[in-house]
Enzyme design. Structure first.
Site, short mmCIF file in Angstrom:
data_model
loop_
_atom_site.label_atom_id
_atom_site.label_comp_id
_atom_site.label_asym_id
_atom_site.label_seq_id
_atom_site.Cartn_x
_atom_site.Cartn_y
_atom_site.Cartn_z
N HIS A 1 33.38 33.08 26.83
CA HIS A 1 33.60 33.71 25.53
C HIS A 1 32.73 34.94 25.32
CE1 HIS A 1 30.10 31.27 23.97
NE2 HIS A 1 29.94 32.35 23.24
N ASP B 1 34.84 27.15 29.33
CA ASP B 1 34.06 28.30 28.86
C ASP B 1 32.98 28.66 29.88
OD1 ASP B 1 33.06 30.34 27.31
OD2 ASP B 1 32.08 29.03 25.86
N GLY C 1 23.62 34.21 20.02
CA GLY C 1 22.79 34.97 20.95
C GLY C 1 22.31 34.15 22.13
N SER D 1 24.41 32.04 23.62
CA SER D 1 25.63 31.78 24.38
C SER D 1 25.49 32.28 25.82
CB SER D 1 26.82 32.48 23.73
OG SER D 1 27.14 31.88 22.51
N GLY D 2 26.02 31.50 26.75
CA GLY D 2 25.99 31.88 28.16
C GLY D 2 24.72 31.49 28.88
#
Length: 836
Positions: free
Chosen positions: A640, A693, A785, A787-788
């Site tokens: 995402h 994801d 922030g 994310s990932g």
């Protein structure tokens, strides 16, 4: 066939690799011209010597440039500041920069600034000049810019010299070496480089609020069109002597990334960080408007935009009111059995340079209880050096405190002092006080052992609201709760989830399984689909008992010699389970650089504690997402993070830059920067459900591993991270829901949550490719922030990439865990795409 055996292969070239295929060889018209001559002759020797001399001169010139002139490469440094001229009186003409009076005084100020800088051994050789931007009352305050051309590497020394000189003149009234002006209160700071880009169009306005009239300022084009790109607009706002200014935004709609477009409000007439009240971007509702009040009769508003992504903009009203009008009155004496008080201008932003003191006295023999329903005072730090609220003799509060923070005072008298410094204001606080009997400190409430008072309804609800667990002891539970044998109550949805929440296994006894579930020997329930799948989903492994199958189909690791291992997590555990040591190869991963061991509810990580952590930036902007290093060329992040939107092509490799070995976002120059060669999001990623994801990023060139740059270990496809186990999350995301990103890498520990329980809590949105982790009582979670970034699992003294930060319902909410991509489910895909 192994997927790595498919596709294009490297084909060696011919042995004639030194031939340049771009050269065409033509036949000679005269074969004699191809014959080798006996010698060059005199002319040839002379030509050769001339060419040699020219080459030597070129080399010498390059060396001289490199070692001498290159030292003279200089950077532009601009310092903004103000000083008070004590032997002058303000006249109205000083408001007009075109007046003779303004120009005359400005020239004197510039002369004496030059004289002042000459007192430092560092500054005169770099000084270019100064420019006075404005004057204001008191006696006369001059606002200026000073420019220096600073050699590369000398920036810090010049910063120190300017700061030292300002401190010298900050309090004492001094006359410079030459000139008629006497001045003090010299304040200066380096100008933010974003404010003097030559590519931007610069515009300046000056407005003076008169009596009770209202002035208006608005972004260029508002409301008919979006604001213009690449602009720098300033509004110098003034009020009458003895007044302060009030700036109220009735519309505010900018890009949400403050790196691109932003508004800054200063308690000054020059862009000086020491008087910066706030920097704002994004959207603010008219029902919760931005309102700022100056400490004097001046204010500066600046508006900066980049080349793209323009939004509607803003409109603000400017009014003035007398400093003595009572609108900002605060402090005083309070008495009686209860009362309230608040910071000036609450719930809008309090003014800078403010001090308020409330002296509270209640009847004798009573004690005082202070409660702060709302508390947002500056940014805060452990020792509260900036804005703060001091309960004299008791404690000092700053930052954002939890709602209804309470402080008890074992006396009938107390003083509460609020102070704000010259910069970075916030919305302030509201407070109440009431009396209590020393023998009954929590009337109508439950008192914890740590003296905290909580609502009686929170007792025996399964959550640790006191902080010390007092309210969860000796409980009699109602029918909606699990009655643990140790007299603790737990929420019913934790029953039979495979986790010993009671602490004595009460919640995991006599568990009847639903249709489609298998009952383990330890009474745990798992899906029938998990039986005989090669993974011990039951804690006691009973779902794999009596299963007849090929052992290699259920193996956790396939050795190079063909042997299959069923041991859980056999990789990199220091034991040669395969016999050919293939399970112990490729183990230069998952080790922290050092032995020391805002994520919401977390704490700052140590330098090098997570050397696989990557900060992903859209080029020339701030941090956007996290990622994890898995090899010298490949990163893992969330799909995402790399989905295009209407403004930014996140799916294109050229959009991004990756910072490896970064700890503080303000120290990017210390990190290793890489651009991307390609991005590979999972083809089955679902943007509505966040299923699958995960994405891969290939760097444009390999990175060299070091103490602060190392890969994290990848799990095997059958690795299991048991429910209840602790995992670690890390990132630079928001430290509270809706808040700003953390400047320093944050870390927090959470626990793996049972998938069935999680699916129930998240309304059936959990798939088998997701893992839930968190603290169900709230307060600790990943946020915007993060994310990932990685969810790391420690095993065999190494950290493995258990999950990728994916999504959640808000941040750190009670009963709302964080959702992470389950990396083992994608191990084969990672191998196929990267070879890692």
């Amino acid at each position: 066939m192994d997927p790595m055996d498919e596709g294009m292969r490297y084909t060696p070239g011919s042995s004639d690799k030194d031939w340049d295929t771009a050269v065409t060889f033509l036949p000679a018209s005269d074969n004699k011209k191809l014959e080798k001559k006996r010698g060059p002759g005199k002319v040839g020797i002379i030509v050769g010597l001339v060419i040699l001399a020219a080459v030597l001169a070129l080399i010498i010139g390059l060396l001289v440039w490199h070692f001498h002139f290159r030292k003279d490469l200089k950077l532009q440094k601009i310092y903004t500041g103000s000083l008070r001229i004590t032997n002058q009186v303000f006249v109205d003409a000083y408001e007009n920069p075109d007046s003779a009076e303004f120009k005359n005084l400005a020239n004197q100020v510039m002369d004496q600034l030059k004289s002042m800088y000459s007192e430092s051994p560092e500054l005169p050789k770099y000084y270019i000049g100064s420019r006075v931007q404005a004057f204001s009352e008191g006696s006369v305050i001059a606002y200026y810019e000073s420019e220096f051309a600073v050699p590369v590497g000398q920036e810090a020394a010049v910063d120190r010299a300017v700061s030292s000189l300002s401190e010298t003149y900050s309090t004492k009234v001094r006359r410079a070496q030459q000139g008629p002006l006497v001045f003090d209160h010299v304040v200066s700071s380096a100008l933010d480089t974003r404010l003097f880009s030559k590519a931007r169009t610069s515009t300046r306005f000056a407005q003076h609020a008169r009596s009770s009239a209202e002035e208006t300022i608005k972004s260029p084009g508002f409301p008919d069109q979006p604001y213009t790109p690449n602009s720098f607009v300033q509004w110098q706002l003034r009020g009458d002597p003895g007044h302060v200014l009030k700036l109220s935004f009735d519309t505010f709609y900018l890009e949400k990334n403050c790196t691109n477009d932003f508004v800054r409000v200063y308690d000054s007439l020059v862009t000086m960080d020491k008087h910066l009240m706030a920097e704002k971007c994004g959207f603010y509702s008219p029902s919760n408007p931005l309102t700022f009040i100056s400490s004097r009769n001046v204010m500066l508003v600046t508006f900066v935009t980049n080349e793209e992504g323009n939004f509607p903009g803003f409109r603000a009203r400017v009014t003035q009111f007398s400093r003595d009008s009572g609108e900002l009155a605060c402090g005083g004496k309070l008495s009686g059995s209860s009362g309230s008080f608040k910071s000036p201008n609450f719930p809008s932003y309090y003014p800078p340079s403010t001090t308020c003191q409330w002296d509270i006295e209640v009847p004798n023999s009573k004690f005082i209880k202070l409660k702060f329903p709302k508390f947002m005072v500056s940014t805060g730090s452990p020792n509260c050096p900036g804005d703060n609220v001091q309960i004299v003799g008791k404690s000092t509060l700053c930052g954002q405190q939890p709602a209804n923070t309470m402080v008890t005072v074992n006396s009938n008298q107390v003083s509460v002092v609020f102070k704000s410094d010259s910069s970075q204001v916030d919305r302030g606080f509201s407070a109440t006080y009431e009396v209590f009997e020393p023998s009954d400190p929590c009337p109508d409430q439950f008192q914890c052992n740590n003296k905290r008072c909580i609502d009686p309804s929170l007792r025996c609800d399964g959550w640790n609201d006191c902080g010390d667990g007092t309210e969860e002891k000796n409980c009699k539970c109602d029918a909606s709760m699990i009655q643990c044998r140790n007299e603790v109550c737990k929420p019913m949805f934790w029953r039979c989830d495979g986790v010993n929440d009671c602490g004595d296994d009460t919640d995991e006894l006599n568990c009847g399984c639903k249709i489609g579930e298998f009952k383990c020997k330890n009474d745990q329930c798992v899906s029938e689909k998990l039986k005989c799948d090669g993974n011990p989903d039951c804690k006691d492994g009973s779902d794999e008992d009596g299963c007849t199958r090929d052992i290699c189909k259920a193996s956790t690791f396939a050795c190079n010699n063909g042997k299959c291992i069923t041991k859980q997590n056999p990789m990199c555990d220091g034991q040669d389970d395969c016999g050919d040591n293939s399970d112990e190869s490729s183990c230069d991963c998952g080790k922290k650089a050092y032995t020391n061991s805002r994520i919401v509810g977390g704490q700052e990580a140590d330098m090098g504690e997570f050397p696989w952590q990557v900060s992903l930036h859209v080029k020339n902007t701030a941090h956007v997402c996290g990622a994890s290093i898995i090899s010298d060329l490949w990163l893992v992040t969330a799909a995402h993070c790399v989905q295009d939107d209407v403004k930014i092509k996140y799916a294109q490799a050229g959009t991004w830059e990756a910072y490896l070995g970064l700890h503080r976002q303000t120290e990017k120059q210390k990190a290793t920067k890489r651009f991307l060669k390609q991005i590979i999001p999972h083809k089955n990623y679902n943007s509505h459900t966040y299923d699958n994801d995960i994405a891969l990023m290939e760097l444009d060139s390999p990175v060299t591993f070091s103490a602060t740059i190392r890969p994290i270990c990848l799990p095997t496809a059958t690795d299991v991270f048991p429910t209840g186990e602790t995992v670690t999350i890390s990132g630079w995301g928001a430290t509270r829901e809706g808040g700003a990103g953390a400047p320093v890498l944050q870390k927090a520990n959470v626990r793996i949550i049972n998938g069935t329980v999680c699916d129930e809590l998240m309304n059936g949105q959990i798939t088998s490719r997701m893992t839930c982790a968190g603290v169900l009582s709230g307060g600790v979670d990943a946020c915007q922030g993060d994310s990932g970034g990685p969810m790391s699992f420690l095993t065999n003294d190494r950290m493995f990439l258990a999950g990728v930060v994916s999504w959640g319902d808000g941040c750190a909410r009670r009963n709302k865990p964080g959702i992470y991509t389950n990396v083992p489910k994608f191990r084969a895909w990672i191998k196929e795409k990267t070879g890692v």
